[in-house]
Structures are given as structure tokens and as C-alpha cells.
Scaffold this motif. Structure first.
Motif, mmCIF file in Angstrom:
data_model
loop_
_atom_site.group_PDB
_atom_site.id
_atom_site.type_symbol
_atom_site.label_atom_id
_atom_site.label_comp_id
_atom_site.label_asym_id
_atom_site.label_seq_id
_atom_site.Cartn_x
_atom_site.Cartn_y
_atom_site.Cartn_z
ATOM 1 N N GLY A 164 11.382 -5.561 -10.504
ATOM 2 C CA GLY A 164 11.236 -6.983 -10.209
ATOM 3 C C GLY A 164 10.102 -7.249 -9.227
ATOM 4 O O GLY A 164 9.875 -8.392 -8.837
ATOM 5 N N GLY A 165 9.409 -6.163 -8.837
ATOM 6 C CA GLY A 165 8.329 -6.354 -7.863
ATOM 7 C C GLY A 165 7.010 -5.780 -8.346
ATOM 8 O O GLY A 165 6.111 -5.522 -7.546
ATOM 9 N N SER A 166 6.883 -5.614 -9.661
ATOM 10 C CA SER A 166 5.719 -4.867 -10.176
ATOM 11 C C SER A 166 4.393 -5.412 -9.650
ATOM 12 O O SER A 166 3.550 -4.643 -9.170
ATOM 13 C CB SER A 166 5.710 -4.855 -11.705
ATOM 14 O OG SER A 166 5.703 -6.178 -12.201
ATOM 15 N N ILE A 167 4.213 -6.711 -9.721
ATOM 16 C CA ILE A 167 2.900 -7.259 -9.351
ATOM 17 C C ILE A 167 2.735 -7.310 -7.832
ATOM 18 O O ILE A 167 1.691 -6.941 -7.299
ATOM 19 C CB ILE A 167 2.692 -8.662 -9.966
ATOM 20 C CG1 ILE A 167 2.898 -8.605 -11.483
ATOM 21 C CG2 ILE A 167 1.310 -9.219 -9.615
ATOM 22 C CD1 ILE A 167 2.076 -7.545 -12.209
ATOM 23 N N TYR A 168 3.781 -7.760 -7.139
ATOM 24 C CA TYR A 168 3.688 -7.798 -5.669
ATOM 25 C C TYR A 168 3.450 -6.389 -5.130
ATOM 26 O O TYR A 168 2.577 -6.179 -4.281
ATOM 27 C CB TYR A 168 4.969 -8.410 -5.078
ATOM 28 C CG TYR A 168 4.928 -8.485 -3.564
ATOM 29 C CD1 TYR A 168 3.992 -9.269 -2.907
ATOM 30 C CD2 TYR A 168 5.831 -7.734 -2.790
ATOM 31 C CE1 TYR A 168 3.941 -9.319 -1.520
ATOM 32 C CE2 TYR A 168 5.789 -7.786 -1.406
ATOM 33 C CZ TYR A 168 4.843 -8.578 -0.774
ATOM 34 O OH TYR A 168 4.796 -8.626 0.610
ATOM 35 N N CYS A 169 4.223 -5.412 -5.640
ATOM 36 C CA CYS A 169 4.061 -4.028 -5.167
ATOM 37 C C CYS A 169 2.658 -3.519 -5.505
ATOM 38 O O CYS A 169 2.005 -2.867 -4.672
ATOM 39 C CB CYS A 169 5.113 -3.116 -5.804
ATOM 40 S SG CYS A 169 6.802 -3.530 -5.312
ATOM 41 N N ALA A 170 2.194 -3.835 -6.714
ATOM 42 C CA ALA A 170 0.846 -3.402 -7.107
ATOM 43 C C ALA A 170 -0.200 -4.028 -6.190
ATOM 44 O O ALA A 170 -1.176 -3.370 -5.800
ATOM 45 C CB ALA A 170 0.575 -3.784 -8.563
ATOM 46 N N SER A 171 0.026 -5.284 -5.823
ATOM 47 C CA SER A 171 -0.960 -5.956 -4.957
ATOM 48 C C SER A 171 -1.007 -5.295 -3.581
ATOM 49 O O SER A 171 -2.071 -5.112 -2.999
ATOM 50 C CB SER A 171 -0.658 -7.458 -4.841
ATOM 51 O OG SER A 171 0.426 -7.703 -3.953
ATOM 52 N N LYS A 172 0.155 -4.916 -3.069
ATOM 53 C CA LYS A 172 0.185 -4.308 -1.739
ATOM 54 C C LYS A 172 -0.293 -2.855 -1.797
ATOM 55 O O LYS A 172 -0.866 -2.350 -0.833
ATOM 56 C CB LYS A 172 1.595 -4.420 -1.140
ATOM 57 C CG LYS A 172 1.990 -5.865 -0.800
ATOM 58 C CD LYS A 172 1.094 -6.459 0.284
ATOM 59 C CE LYS A 172 1.501 -7.862 0.692
ATOM 60 N NZ LYS A 172 0.660 -8.419 1.768
ATOM 61 N N ALA A 173 -0.064 -2.182 -2.933
ATOM 62 C CA ALA A 173 -0.613 -0.833 -3.106
ATOM 63 C C ALA A 173 -2.140 -0.907 -3.181
ATOM 64 O O ALA A 173 -2.841 -0.024 -2.674
ATOM 65 C CB ALA A 173 -0.033 -0.187 -4.362
ATOM 66 N N ALA A 174 -2.636 -1.969 -3.792
ATOM 67 C CA ALA A 174 -4.098 -2.150 -3.870
ATOM 68 C C ALA A 174 -4.678 -2.346 -2.463
ATOM 69 O O ALA A 174 -5.725 -1.786 -2.127
ATOM 70 C CB ALA A 174 -4.434 -3.344 -4.759
ATOM 71 N N ILE A 175 -3.975 -3.119 -1.649
ATOM 72 C CA ILE A 175 -4.427 -3.328 -0.260
ATOM 73 C C ILE A 175 -4.470 -1.980 0.462
ATOM 74 O O ILE A 175 -5.410 -1.673 1.204
ATOM 75 C CB ILE A 175 -3.482 -4.309 0.484
ATOM 76 C CG1 ILE A 175 -3.635 -5.716 -0.075
ATOM 77 C CG2 ILE A 175 -3.735 -4.278 1.992
ATOM 78 C CD1 ILE A 175 -2.650 -6.731 0.493
ATOM 79 N N ARG A 176 -3.441 -1.188 0.219
ATOM 80 C CA ARG A 176 -3.348 0.127 0.880
ATOM 81 C C ARG A 176 -4.538 1.019 0.489
ATOM 82 O O ARG A 176 -5.141 1.681 1.331
ATOM 83 C CB ARG A 176 -2.018 0.762 0.465
ATOM 84 C CG ARG A 176 -1.617 1.940 1.249
ATOM 85 C CD ARG A 176 -0.111 2.192 1.103
ATOM 86 N NE ARG A 176 0.216 3.512 1.608
ATOM 87 C CZ ARG A 176 0.193 3.848 2.889
ATOM 88 N NH1 ARG A 176 -0.122 2.950 3.803
ATOM 89 N NH2 ARG A 176 0.489 5.068 3.279
ATOM 90 N N ALA A 177 -4.867 1.022 -0.801
ATOM 91 C CA ALA A 177 -5.986 1.844 -1.272
ATOM 92 C C ALA A 177 -7.310 1.319 -0.696
ATOM 93 O O ALA A 177 -8.152 2.080 -0.218
ATOM 94 C CB ALA A 177 -6.026 1.840 -2.793
ATOM 95 N N PHE A 178 -7.473 0.008 -0.742
ATOM 96 C CA PHE A 178 -8.694 -0.627 -0.213
ATOM 97 C C PHE A 178 -8.847 -0.315 1.282
ATOM 98 O O PHE A 178 -9.926 0.054 1.753
ATOM 99 C CB PHE A 178 -8.602 -2.141 -0.449
ATOM 100 C CG PHE A 178 -9.757 -2.919 0.115
ATOM 101 C CD1 PHE A 178 -10.982 -2.948 -0.529
ATOM 102 C CD2 PHE A 178 -9.612 -3.647 1.296
ATOM 103 C CE1 PHE A 178 -12.048 -3.667 -0.011
ATOM 104 C CE2 PHE A 178 -10.665 -4.369 1.823
ATOM 105 C CZ PHE A 178 -11.888 -4.380 1.163
ATOM 106 N N THR A 179 -7.742 -0.426 1.995
ATOM 107 C CA THR A 179 -7.762 -0.197 3.446
ATOM 108 C C THR A 179 -8.142 1.251 3.756
ATOM 109 O O THR A 179 -8.940 1.514 4.661
ATOM 110 C CB THR A 179 -6.371 -0.526 4.052
ATOM 111 O OG1 THR A 179 -6.015 -1.853 3.656
ATOM 112 C CG2 THR A 179 -6.370 -0.424 5.567
ATOM 113 N N GLY A 180 -7.572 2.173 2.990
ATOM 114 C CA GLY A 180 -7.859 3.593 3.210
ATOM 115 C C GLY A 180 -9.326 3.910 2.958
ATOM 116 O O GLY A 180 -9.975 4.619 3.749
ATOM 117 N N ALA A 181 -9.861 3.363 1.887
ATOM 118 C CA ALA A 181 -11.276 3.605 1.570
ATOM 119 C C ALA A 181 -12.167 2.997 2.651
ATOM 120 O O ALA A 181 -13.123 3.626 3.125
ATOM 121 C CB ALA A 181 -11.612 3.015 0.203
#
Ligand SMILES: NC(=O)c1ccc[n+]([C@@H]2O[C@H](COP(=O)([O-])OP(=O)(O)OC[C@H]3O[C@@H](n4cnc5c(N)ncnc54)[C@H](OP(=O)(O)O)[C@@H]3O)[C@@H](O)[C@H]2O)c1
Length: 271
Positions: A164-181
Motif C-alpha cells: 500500500g506504499g509502493s509509490i511513497y516508499c519508492a519516492s523516499k528510496a529515490a531521495i535516499r539514493a539521490f542523497t547518498g550520491a
């Protein structure tokens, strides 16, 4: 919370831009920065609801007469407006040195196959594209000054996906990847990149997620003791006020009764 004179000194005369400053964590972060700096700070408050920003601005000025506050309507999901927002900052506020990328939302709990296209776009445009575009617009300035703090508000949802959180979780995972890079790209500079990942915080978040249904939102927190937005604000201001050579790179913050996405104890925690 009072951070003391060292923190006040480290924040003195800084310009802090906070997105999503009209409620919840963003509003609390504005208040916490103002307090930690004893008002000796400039805050740019950005969000879509102008009335909320105006009220917060008036409140801050009343409490800290010397504070400088600029409230600006900004819809971060309208990424084409972000560069002109940055370029249009008045001279007093143009030298941004702290960016708090906080604006964000979840919409609904639909499973894949039932997703609403408009919710998918709004979450990704706001949480991901908005954050990336604003950071991208400000980074050349940070580079030129060889300093600046970028605080990205992620979520436990970016670390643990749930049904039930696929898009929200994906969006926050994207932030995590962006932040790490970004953190890796900026290690040759004084720029600091921080990520703060909250668990359950009582804000308007669940009301928004439930399309304005307050009763459904209240159910999310039933029999639990969620964090308040000020708990996250404290962590953000703590990170920014560390010694310049220190980066609190990642912070995961739960209420005591939570230990993961959806891993919540409901009921008493005892005395
Ligand atoms: N509450 C939680 O349990 C929780 C947990 C983990 C992470 N987070 C994250 O924490 C951040 C803040 O959320 P919150 O809990 O404080 O919720 P909130 O009270 O709903 O605040 C969200 C803020 O984002 C702003 N916003 C929404 N869409 C925007 C847009 N398109 N452009 C600019 N601003 C926009 C809202 O202002 P306007 O409506 O006025 O634009 C509001 O100020 C979000 O990134 C959220 O994902 C929250």
C-alpha cells in the motif's frame, strides 16, 4: 529545546530555506531554527498555503523581533518554477546556506493495479522531482561559497517498503539514493549532506494521505504515542549546528513503540 550559545553562534546570520514550512515538520523546523539562533537568523518559508506561511511569519517576528523571515509561495511539484524562485530571492535572502528539503506527502494506500495516476505523479513530482530540482538549482551557489548544508527529509518508508506504499516508499528510496550520491559528489568541499528519516510523526501527513478524512487519519495513531514534529525539528537543527567537520549523515527516528515500517506496538508501554 535550547541548543545553547555554541549553536546560536554557528547559526548566526545564516539563511535557511525550508520547503513545506506551512505545517508539521517544516513549521516546527522553522521554529526550532529561530529558537536555536535566538532570532539571529534569516528564514525562507516556502509552501503552497500562503495564509499558513503568513501566520507563521507573524508569529516568529513577534517572538524574535530581530529575525528576518521571507514567506514565499512555492509548489515544488511545479519544477519549472523552481529556478525562477531561486533566482528571484531578494538580495537579503539570496545567500542560502541551509536547505531543508522537507515538502512531501503520501497519497492513499492503493496497491499496484489500483494506483491512481494523478496520485503517482503528485507524489513523485513533489517528493522526488521537486527535491532534486531545488537542490540542483542551489548547488552551484553552495559550490561557489564552498559551504552549505542540505537536509533531506526521507522516511523509514525509504528503507523498508510496505504494502500500500509502493509509490511513497519508492519516492523516499529515490531521495535516499539521490542523497547518498550527492554526499559522495561533495566530499571535496565543505558542503554537508544530511538525511533525516522519521518514523510515525503526528502532523497533517495522514490527513493528506487519507484525502482529508481526519477520522481515518486518527486511526493511524490510535493507541500509540507518535513523535511530534518538534522531535524531528530538533534532530534537523542538531545536525546543522554540529562542528563544521561533522556530518550527521543519516538519522532514523522512531517513537519508542515503533521499530520499522508498520512495526508498531499499540497499547500501553507501561510506566
Ligand atoms: N508525518 C510522518 O509520519 C512522516 C514520517 C516520515 C517522513 N515524513 C516526511 O516529512 C515531511 C513533512 O511531512 P509532515 O509530516 O510535516 O506532513 P504535513 O504536516 O502534511 O506537511 C507537509 C508539508 O509539505 C508541504 N507541501 C506539500 N506539497 C507541496 C508542494 N507541492 N510544494 C510545496 N510544499 C508542499 C505542505 O504545505 P502546503 O500544503 O501548504 O504546500 C506542508 O507544509 C514529508 O516529506 C513527509 O514525507 C513524515
Amino acid at each position: 529545546m535550547s541548543f545553547g550559545p555554541k549553536a546560536a553562534q554557528r547559526l548566526a546570520n545564516k539563511v535557511v530555506l525550508i520547503t513545506g514550512a506551512s505545517s508539521g515538520i517544516g513549521e516546527a523546523t522553522a521554529r526550532e531554527f529561530a529558537s536555536a539562533a535566538n532570532g539571529n537568523i534569516s528564514l525562507i518559508l516556502a509552501a503552497r498555503r500562503e495564509d499558513k506561511l503568513t501566520t507563521l511569519k507573524a508569529d516568529l517576528i513577534q517572538q524574535y523581533p530581530e529575525i528576518k523571515v521571507l514567506s514565499r509561495v512555492l509548489d515544488v511539484s511545479k519544477t519549472s518554477s523552481i529556478l525562477s524562485f531561486v533566482k528571484g530571492l531578494p538580495e537579503d535572502f539570496a545567500d542560502v546556506s541551509v536547505l531543508v528539503n522537507n515538502a512531501g506527502k503520501a497519497l492513499g494506500r492503493s496497491e499496484v493495479g489500483q494506483l491512481k495516476a494523478e496520485d503517482v505523479s503528485e507524489m513523485l513530482d513533489t517528493n522526488v522531482l521537486g527535491l532534486i530540482t531545488l537542490t540542483n538549482a542551489l548547488l552551484p551557489h553552495f559550490r561557489a561559497k564552498n559551504r552549505g548544508d542540505i537536509v533531506n527529509v526521507g522516511s523509514i518508508a525509504g528503507r523498508e517498503a510496505y504494502p500500500g506504499g509502493s509509490i511513497y516508499c519508492a519516492s523516499k528510496a529515490a531521495i535516499r539514493a539521490f542523497t547518498g550520491a550527492l554526499r559522495k559528489e561533495t566530499i571535496n568541499s565543505r558542503i554537508r549532506v544530511l538525511e533525516v528519516d522519521p518514523g510515525a510523526v503526528l502532523t497533517e501527513f495522514s490527513v493528506v494521505r487519507n484525502y482529508g478524512d481526519k477520522a481515518a487519519a486518527d486511526k493511524v495513531y490510535e493507541d500509540t504515542e507518535p513523535l511530534g514534529p518538534e522531535d524531528i525539528a530538533e534532530a534537523i537543527v542538531f545536525g546543522v549546528t554540529r562542528n563544521l567537520k561533522v556530518v550527521i549523515a543519516e538519522t532514523l527516528i522512531f517513537p519508542t513503540h515503533q521499530a520499522g515500517a508498520g512495526v508498531l506496538h499499540r497499547g500501553s508501554l507501561g510506566q
